[in-house]
Design a protein around this motif. Structure first.
Motif, PDB file in Angstrom:
ATOM      1  N   LEU A  83     -24.606  24.358  26.016  1.00 40.09           N
ATOM      2  CA  LEU A  83     -26.057  24.174  26.132  1.00 40.09           C
ATOM      3  C   LEU A  83     -26.760  24.247  24.776  1.00 40.09           C
ATOM      4  N   MET A  84     -26.098  24.900  23.813  1.00 37.40           N
ATOM      5  CA  MET A  84     -26.736  25.110  22.500  1.00 37.40           C
ATOM      6  C   MET A  84     -26.693  23.871  21.608  1.00 37.40           C
ATOM      7  N   THR A  85     -25.819  22.925  21.936  1.00 33.81           N
ATOM      8  CA  THR A  85     -25.623  21.807  21.009  1.00 33.81           C
ATOM      9  C   THR A  85     -26.856  20.904  20.929  1.00 33.81           C
ATOM     10  N   THR A  86     -27.006  20.246  19.800  1.00 32.82           N
ATOM     11  CA  THR A  86     -28.065  19.247  19.633  1.00 32.82           C
ATOM     12  C   THR A  86     -27.716  18.031  20.491  1.00 32.82           C
ATOM     13  N   SER A  87     -28.719  17.458  21.157  1.00 35.23           N
ATOM     14  CA  SER A  87     -28.438  16.294  22.010  1.00 35.23           C
ATOM     15  C   SER A  87     -28.207  15.053  21.145  1.00 35.23           C
ATOM     16  N   ILE A 144     -29.926  26.082   9.298  1.00 35.46           N
ATOM     17  CA  ILE A 144     -29.756  27.446   9.806  1.00 35.46           C
ATOM     18  C   ILE A 144     -29.418  27.323  11.288  1.00 35.46           C
ATOM     19  N   GLY A 145     -28.186  27.664  11.663  1.00 30.77           N
ATOM     20  CA  GLY A 145     -27.733  27.533  13.049  1.00 30.77           C
ATOM     21  C   GLY A 145     -26.873  26.296  13.218  1.00 30.77           C
ATOM     22  N   VAL A 146     -25.563  26.492  13.108  1.00 27.24           N
ATOM     23  CA  VAL A 146     -24.624  25.361  13.050  1.00 27.24           C
ATOM     24  C   VAL A 146     -23.918  25.122  14.381  1.00 27.24           C
ATOM     25  N   TYR A 147     -23.547  26.214  15.063  1.00 32.64           N
ATOM     26  CA  TYR A 147     -22.711  26.160  16.283  1.00 32.64           C
ATOM     27  C   TYR A 147     -21.464  25.321  15.987  1.00 32.64           C
ATOM     28  N   THR A 148     -21.171  24.259  16.757  1.00 34.91           N
ATOM     29  CA  THR A 148     -19.948  23.485  16.464  1.00 34.91           C
ATOM     30  C   THR A 148     -20.200  22.368  15.448  1.00 34.91           C
ATOM     31  N   TYR A 184     -22.802  19.662  15.482  1.00 40.93           N
ATOM     32  CA  TYR A 184     -23.257  18.296  15.796  1.00 40.93           C
ATOM     33  C   TYR A 184     -24.422  17.862  14.899  1.00 40.93           C
ATOM     34  N   SER A 185     -25.453  18.725  14.763  1.00 43.87           N
ATOM     35  CA  SER A 185     -26.570  18.346  13.872  1.00 43.87           C
ATOM     36  C   SER A 185     -26.108  18.328  12.417  1.00 43.87           C
ATOM     37  N   LEU A 186     -25.164  19.207  12.091  1.00 40.76           N
ATOM     38  CA  LEU A 186     -24.620  19.250  10.725  1.00 40.76           C
ATOM     39  C   LEU A 186     -23.913  17.937  10.389  1.00 40.76           C
ATOM     40  N   MET A 188     -25.660  27.676   7.435  1.00 38.01           N
ATOM     41  CA  MET A 188     -25.450  29.096   7.729  1.00 38.01           C
ATOM     42  C   MET A 188     -25.356  29.357   9.222  1.00 38.01           C
ATOM     43  N   ASP A 189     -24.398  30.222   9.559  1.00 35.04           N
ATOM     44  CA  ASP A 189     -24.301  30.673  10.954  1.00 35.04           C
ATOM     45  C   ASP A 189     -23.561  32.002  10.965  1.00 35.04           C
ATOM     46  N   ILE A 190     -23.940  32.868  11.914  1.00 33.32           N
ATOM     47  CA  ILE A 190     -23.246  34.158  12.024  1.00 33.32           C
ATOM     48  C   ILE A 190     -21.860  33.976  12.630  1.00 33.32           C
ATOM     49  N   ASN A 191     -21.594  32.802  13.184  1.00 31.27           N
ATOM     50  CA  ASN A 191     -20.335  32.575  13.885  1.00 31.27           C
ATOM     51  C   ASN A 191     -19.527  31.450  13.223  1.00 31.27           C
ATOM     52  N   PRO A 201     -25.792  36.239   8.675  1.00 31.62           N
ATOM     53  CA  PRO A 201     -27.204  35.996   8.960  1.00 31.62           C
ATOM     54  C   PRO A 201     -27.887  35.250   7.814  1.00 31.62           C
ATOM     55  N   ALA A 202     -28.794  34.371   8.166  1.00 31.88           N
ATOM     56  CA  ALA A 202     -29.421  33.496   7.163  1.00 31.88           C
ATOM     57  C   ALA A 202     -30.434  34.226   6.289  1.00 31.88           C
ATOM     58  N   LEU A 203     -31.121  35.201   6.881  1.00 26.31           N
ATOM     59  CA  LEU A 203     -32.258  35.805   6.170  1.00 26.31           C
ATOM     60  C   LEU A 203     -31.888  36.396   4.801  1.00 26.31           C
ATOM     61  N   VAL A 259     -33.981  24.151  11.120  1.00 26.77           N
ATOM     62  CA  VAL A 259     -33.866  25.518  11.618  1.00 26.77           C
ATOM     63  C   VAL A 259     -33.590  25.473  13.116  1.00 26.77           C
ATOM     64  N   ASP A 260     -32.412  25.957  13.498  1.00 27.61           N
ATOM     65  CA  ASP A 260     -31.998  25.888  14.903  1.00 27.61           C
ATOM     66  C   ASP A 260     -31.182  27.142  15.241  1.00 27.61           C
ATOM     67  N   ALA A 261     -31.783  28.308  15.004  1.00 27.32           N
ATOM     68  CA  ALA A 261     -31.031  29.556  15.221  1.00 27.32           C
ATOM     69  C   ALA A 261     -31.875  30.543  16.019  1.00 27.32           C
ATOM     70  N   ASP A 262     -31.864  31.810  15.621  1.00 29.07           N
ATOM     71  CA  ASP A 262     -32.551  32.877  16.356  1.00 29.07           C
ATOM     72  C   ASP A 262     -34.077  32.707  16.316  1.00 29.07           C
ATOM     73  N   LYS A 263     -34.633  32.378  17.479  1.00 27.97           N
ATOM     74  CA  LYS A 263     -36.062  32.010  17.548  1.00 27.97           C
ATOM     75  C   LYS A 263     -36.975  33.177  17.148  1.00 27.97           C
ATOM     76  N   ASN A 311     -40.116  34.564  10.154  1.00 25.61           N
ATOM     77  CA  ASN A 311     -39.526  35.164   8.946  1.00 25.61           C
ATOM     78  C   ASN A 311     -38.885  34.083   8.074  1.00 25.61           C
ATOM     79  N   TYR A 312     -38.242  33.130   8.721  1.00 28.18           N
ATOM     80  CA  TYR A 312     -37.663  32.011   7.956  1.00 28.18           C
ATOM     81  C   TYR A 312     -38.777  31.209   7.276  1.00 28.18           C
ATOM     82  N   HIS A 313     -39.818  30.950   8.049  1.00 27.17           N
ATOM     83  CA  HIS A 313     -40.896  30.101   7.523  1.00 27.17           C
ATOM     84  C   HIS A 313     -41.502  30.688   6.245  1.00 27.17           C
TER      85      HIS A 313
HETATM   86  N1  SAM Z   1     -27.604  23.058  15.395  1.00 29.13           N
HETATM   87  C1  SAM Z   1     -26.503  23.393  16.271  1.00 29.13           C
HETATM   88  C2  SAM Z   1     -25.871  22.150  16.868  1.00 29.13           C
HETATM   89  O1  SAM Z   1     -26.288  21.028  16.548  1.00 29.13           O
HETATM   90  O2  SAM Z   1     -24.946  22.285  17.680  1.00 29.13           O
HETATM   91  C3  SAM Z   1     -26.901  24.346  17.370  1.00 29.13           C
HETATM   92  C4  SAM Z   1     -27.243  25.743  16.891  1.00 29.13           C
HETATM   93  S1  SAM Z   1     -27.295  26.922  18.183  1.00 29.13           S
HETATM   94  C5  SAM Z   1     -28.680  26.442  19.125  1.00 29.13           C
HETATM   95  C6  SAM Z   1     -27.867  28.401  17.394  1.00 29.13           C
HETATM   96  C7  SAM Z   1     -26.900  28.998  16.384  1.00 29.13           C
HETATM   97  O3  SAM Z   1     -27.601  29.961  15.601  1.00 29.13           O
HETATM   98  C8  SAM Z   1     -25.698  29.716  16.991  1.00 29.13           C
HETATM   99  O4  SAM Z   1     -24.508  29.093  16.568  1.00 29.13           O
HETATM  100  C9  SAM Z   1     -25.812  31.136  16.458  1.00 29.13           C
HETATM  101  O5  SAM Z   1     -24.564  31.719  16.122  1.00 29.13           O
HETATM  102  C10 SAM Z   1     -26.673  30.946  15.217  1.00 29.13           C
HETATM  103  N2  SAM Z   1     -27.416  32.134  14.780  1.00 29.13           N
HETATM  104  C11 SAM Z   1     -28.004  33.079  15.558  1.00 29.13           C
HETATM  105  N3  SAM Z   1     -28.589  34.011  14.791  1.00 29.13           N
HETATM  106  C12 SAM Z   1     -28.387  33.638  13.497  1.00 29.13           C
HETATM  107  C13 SAM Z   1     -28.771  34.182  12.233  1.00 29.13           C
HETATM  108  N4  SAM Z   1     -29.463  35.316  12.154  1.00 29.13           N
HETATM  109  N5  SAM Z   1     -28.400  33.521  11.098  1.00 29.13           N
HETATM  110  C14 SAM Z   1     -27.675  32.376  11.183  1.00 29.13           C
HETATM  111  N6  SAM Z   1     -27.292  31.822  12.348  1.00 29.13           N
HETATM  112  C15 SAM Z   1     -27.633  32.440  13.491  1.00 29.13           C
END
Ligand code: SAM
Ligand code: CA
Length: 248
Positions: A61-65, A87-91, A93-95, A111-114, A140-142, A163-167, A172-174
């Motif tokens: 569900l997290m992936t970019t469409s 910020i927020g890579v997941y697998t 797709y947007s990258l 950047m991604d925590i995972n 973490p990106a911050l 920016v596609d990570a922790d809402k 703070n990112y901005h």
């Molecule tokens: N852009 C991605 C894509 O196209 O598939 C989807 C990103 S997903 C919605 C959100 C990502 O943000 C997750 O992979 C999560 O691990 C990462 N994330 C959450 N908190 C974070 C943080 N503080 N710093 C960096 N990445 C973070």
């Protein structure tokens, strides 16, 4: 009756839910039409492969469409982006859609925590011949942004930031990104329509995480709307993306 959040009127999952997307369009059939007519036939092979691999992952569900991926790719080319951040890579797709849009010497600080999820997409990104553009940082990106803020050479150095990570951290990112993006450059904040929940009545049955993050998204949207340093445009693509063009 209009379909809600990707469910068909008979409550059967619509076809595009296979890849885990919620459409903000009124009609599910219309979204399917966009995908089948303009998006899937034009989707680069590596992006298709990554989309299909990601669809099997439990958090898909997290992936970019695919339509948003196509939009980002076009936008990056239109603005001639070269130095970018995600910020927020997941697998990835947007990258990957970003990496394919940049020139051969383009750069993406990602950047991604995972790291584990990034590594699902990495072999496909490598096969596509664009991995050399990516500088992936696990964590973490911050703190990374804070480090860059300390060093003046990074100020005004990014053409585009996605920016596609922790809402709950978007504001703070901005605060930091506004100095790191160049004047005339663009920051894209993703999910700014937050599954349509922003206009849901107070007693609407929302999933816990949707309800929790909703207030942060509402606060972000309000803050961006009155920020004199940027021009904005909020688009109902994917789950909503707000483009911010730095003007001062
Ligand atoms: N852009 C991605 C894509 O196209 O598939 C989807 C990103 S997903 C919605 C959100 C990502 O943000 C997750 O992979 C999560 O691990 C990462 N994330 C959450 N908190 C974070 C943080 N503080 N710093 C960096 N990445 C973070
Ligand atoms: Ca997103």
């Amino acid at each position: 009756m209009a379909a809600v959040n990707g469910a068909g009127s008979d409550n059967q999952p619509a076809k595009h839910q296979e890849v885990g997307h919620k459409s903000l369009l009124q009609s599910d059939a219309l979204y399917q039409y966009i995908l089948e007519t303009s998006v899937y036939p034009r989707e680069p092979e590596p992006m298709k492969e990554l989309r299909e691999v990601t669809a099997k992952h439990p958090w898909n569900l997290m992936t970019t469409s695919a339509d948003e991926g196509q939009f980002l790719n076009m936008l990056l080319k239109l603005i001639n982006a070269k130095n970018t951040m995600e910020i927020g890579v997941y697998t990835g797709y947007s990258l990957l859609s970003t990496a394919l849009a940049l020139p051969d010497d383009g750069k993406i600080l990602a950047m991604d925590i995972n790291r584990e999820n990034y590594e699902i997409g990495l072999p496909i990104i490598q096969k596509a011949g664009v991995a050399h553009k990516i500088d992936f940082r696990e964590g973490p990106a911050l703190p990374v942004l804070d480090q860059m803020i300390e060093d003046k050479k990074f100020h005004g150095s990014f053409d585009f930031i996605f920016v596609d990570a922790d809402k709950d951290n978007y504001l703070n990112y901005h605060k930091r990104l506004i100095d790191l993006v160049k004047i005339g450059g663009v920051i894209g904040y993703d999910n700014t329509l937050w599954n349509g929940s922003l206009v849901a009545p107070p007693d609407a049955p929302l999933r816990k995480y949707v309800r929790y993050y909703r207030d942060f998204v509402l606060e972000l949207n309000k803050a961006l709307a009155v920020d004199p340093r940027i021009e904005i445009c909020q688009l109902p693509v994917g789950d909503g993306i707000t483009l911010c063009r730095r003007i001062s």
